[in-house]
Design an enzyme around this catalytic site. Sequence first.
Site, mmCIF file in Angstrom:
data_model
loop_
_atom_site.group_PDB
_atom_site.id
_atom_site.type_symbol
_atom_site.label_atom_id
_atom_site.label_comp_id
_atom_site.label_asym_id
_atom_site.label_seq_id
_atom_site.Cartn_x
_atom_site.Cartn_y
_atom_site.Cartn_z
ATOM 1 N N ARG A 87 4.284 -37.868 -2.940
ATOM 2 C CA ARG A 87 3.170 -38.559 -3.540
ATOM 3 C C ARG A 87 2.114 -37.547 -3.538
ATOM 4 O O ARG A 87 0.924 -37.000 -4.223
ATOM 5 C CB ARG A 87 2.451 -39.614 -2.872
ATOM 6 C CG ARG A 87 1.039 -40.317 -3.336
ATOM 7 C CD ARG A 87 0.937 -41.781 -3.137
ATOM 8 N NE ARG A 87 1.248 -42.222 -2.031
ATOM 9 C CZ ARG A 87 0.647 -42.003 -0.775
ATOM 10 N NH1 ARG A 87 -0.564 -41.303 -0.861
ATOM 11 N NH2 ARG A 87 1.006 -42.754 0.167
ATOM 12 N N TYR A 107 -8.197 -41.689 -27.523
ATOM 13 C CA TYR A 107 -7.224 -42.673 -27.507
ATOM 14 C C TYR A 107 -7.586 -44.078 -26.945
ATOM 15 O O TYR A 107 -8.353 -44.077 -26.137
ATOM 16 C CB TYR A 107 -6.262 -41.909 -26.394
ATOM 17 C CG TYR A 107 -5.114 -42.849 -25.924
ATOM 18 C CD1 TYR A 107 -4.335 -43.426 -26.941
ATOM 19 C CD2 TYR A 107 -5.068 -43.396 -24.548
ATOM 20 C CE1 TYR A 107 -3.424 -44.648 -26.359
ATOM 21 C CE2 TYR A 107 -4.044 -44.141 -23.997
ATOM 22 C CZ TYR A 107 -3.216 -44.878 -25.109
ATOM 23 O OH TYR A 107 -2.350 -45.803 -24.714
ATOM 24 N N LYS A 133 3.655 -36.254 -24.466
ATOM 25 C CA LYS A 133 3.553 -35.957 -26.006
ATOM 26 C C LYS A 133 4.421 -34.705 -26.036
ATOM 27 O O LYS A 133 5.570 -34.635 -25.840
ATOM 28 C CB LYS A 133 2.166 -35.927 -26.375
ATOM 29 C CG LYS A 133 1.251 -37.480 -26.022
ATOM 30 C CD LYS A 133 2.048 -38.488 -26.711
ATOM 31 C CE LYS A 133 1.513 -39.782 -26.318
ATOM 32 N NZ LYS A 133 0.431 -40.128 -25.049
ATOM 33 N N ASP A 156 -9.546 -33.013 -23.326
ATOM 34 C CA ASP A 156 -7.954 -33.710 -23.360
ATOM 35 C C ASP A 156 -7.487 -32.739 -24.632
ATOM 36 O O ASP A 156 -7.680 -32.906 -25.569
ATOM 37 C CB ASP A 156 -8.091 -35.183 -23.737
ATOM 38 C CG ASP A 156 -6.866 -35.910 -23.994
ATOM 39 O OD1 ASP A 156 -5.878 -35.090 -24.099
ATOM 40 O OD2 ASP A 156 -6.431 -37.125 -23.805
HETATM 41 N N1 PLP Z 1 -4.873 -38.790 -24.402
HETATM 42 C C1 PLP Z 1 -4.393 -39.001 -25.560
HETATM 43 C C2 PLP Z 1 -4.983 -37.907 -26.587
HETATM 44 C C3 PLP Z 1 -3.260 -39.789 -25.883
HETATM 45 O O1 PLP Z 1 -3.040 -39.777 -27.348
HETATM 46 C C4 PLP Z 1 -2.756 -40.660 -24.894
HETATM 47 C C5 PLP Z 1 -1.747 -41.617 -25.049
HETATM 48 O O2 PLP Z 1 -1.417 -41.904 -26.526
HETATM 49 C C6 PLP Z 1 -3.140 -40.619 -23.603
HETATM 50 C C7 PLP Z 1 -4.238 -39.341 -23.514
HETATM 51 C C8 PLP Z 1 -2.753 -41.316 -22.640
HETATM 52 O O3 PLP Z 1 -1.238 -40.714 -21.981
HETATM 53 P P1 PLP Z 1 -0.372 -41.456 -21.326
HETATM 54 O O4 PLP Z 1 0.130 -42.442 -22.714
HETATM 55 O O5 PLP Z 1 0.526 -40.760 -21.023
HETATM 56 O O6 PLP Z 1 -0.849 -42.299 -20.235
#
Ligand code: PLP
Length: 401
Positions: free
Chosen positions: A66, A119, A216, A191
């Site tokens: 962890r 998101y 992704k 992000d």
């Molecule tokens: N940030 C973006 C731009 C995303 O598209 C996503 C998920 O689609 C996330 C964060 C969240 O990621 P996760 O699905 O790996 O938790």
Amino acid sequence: MKGKDRNPGFATLCIHGKKHLNKHESGRPIRAVSTPIFQSSTFAFENVAHGAAVFRGEDPSYVYTRLGNPTQTALETELAYLEKGEAALAVASGMAAATTAVLTCCRSGDHIVAGDTLYGGTHQLFTQTLPRMGITVTEVPVQEPANVAAAITKKTRLVYLETPANPTLVLSDIPAIAEIAHRKGIPVLVDNTFCTPYLQNPLELGADIVLHSATKYIGGHGDTVAGILVGKADWIMTARMEILRDVGGCISPFNAWLLLRGLKTLPVRMDRHMENAMEIAHFLSYHPKVTRVIYPGLKTHPQHELAKRQQRGFGGMISFTVQGGREAGSTVMDNVQLCTLAVSLGDVDTLIEHPASMTHSTYSEEELVRVGIDPGLVRLSVGLENVEDIIADLRQALALI
Ligand code: PLP
């Protein structure tokens, strides 16, 4: 120039990275070409005194997965390097990364300024879950950096950007917003999921923390859920030893290994994603039934110049609307045969989805309209198939409207 004196290129770094884990305790060299998976939850101490020294932070030995694991360290070292940061923390998902970052920066009573298109899961975290903990978030249109300045209060502890944003592909001017935030001593998180470090290095542009949903493009094959944070070493240490330790969203060694494997082909995949995306964006732009195409690589994108300045490429994500709105968009999504109707993005497979009813269903109808997510918007994550096949599939589905 001799090989060892050269500054290696991005693809070379992705494949060779920083070598790790190369000596067995017997002293016998290992030199595994693929980083080994340390599928172990716990690590033995030599004796009680050794264990106590580790817990006091005086000995860097591994303790428990962890808190860290050699396969995870290899991934973190590589990502910190590619994002040009001091250190990185790999966690269980992009959302675990977002939660860990926010809780590292904020406590009850604090405030965050964020972009208004995010998101849907991040929007849900900001508007539902964080307020329950006493952390408030103001979401503003970040196309105009002055909106960030206007939303900052004495309680603001973080500016949170997603650029390009999901699914509107709105960009944030990272240097301009970082300057505004830094004047008030506030860190900026970006992000960078849509761009990956291949196309954009937010830390070089003035940001303080980078976040990835590694699920992704970094993983790239639709088989791993994971998240990454990159930033200053002391900030990453706090995130790991205070928040991750207590909140617990750690990455599994196997998933860390899948990401290390994905990284090896990241630039090659990104180049093909972008090549395909540009062709598809042009195809859609000229299609009579398509009313709007959003792709930062098109001159019609309102922030095309910013994309050229800030990014090294335009990415593999396209959003579009069709004549007949939501219903006609559904006809396209229900009738594609090669493209897969699924959420997520950045996979080798082309994925198509409807943000208003899927990834962004956490936005109310009014919020969707306000932030520019058209109820009929279709989001396409362009994959690595032959582009003629993707276009043929879209053409036959569009013909059914
Ligand atoms: N940030 C973006 C731009 C995303 O598209 C996503 C998920 O689609 C996330 C964060 C969240 O990621 P996760 O699905 O790996 O938790």
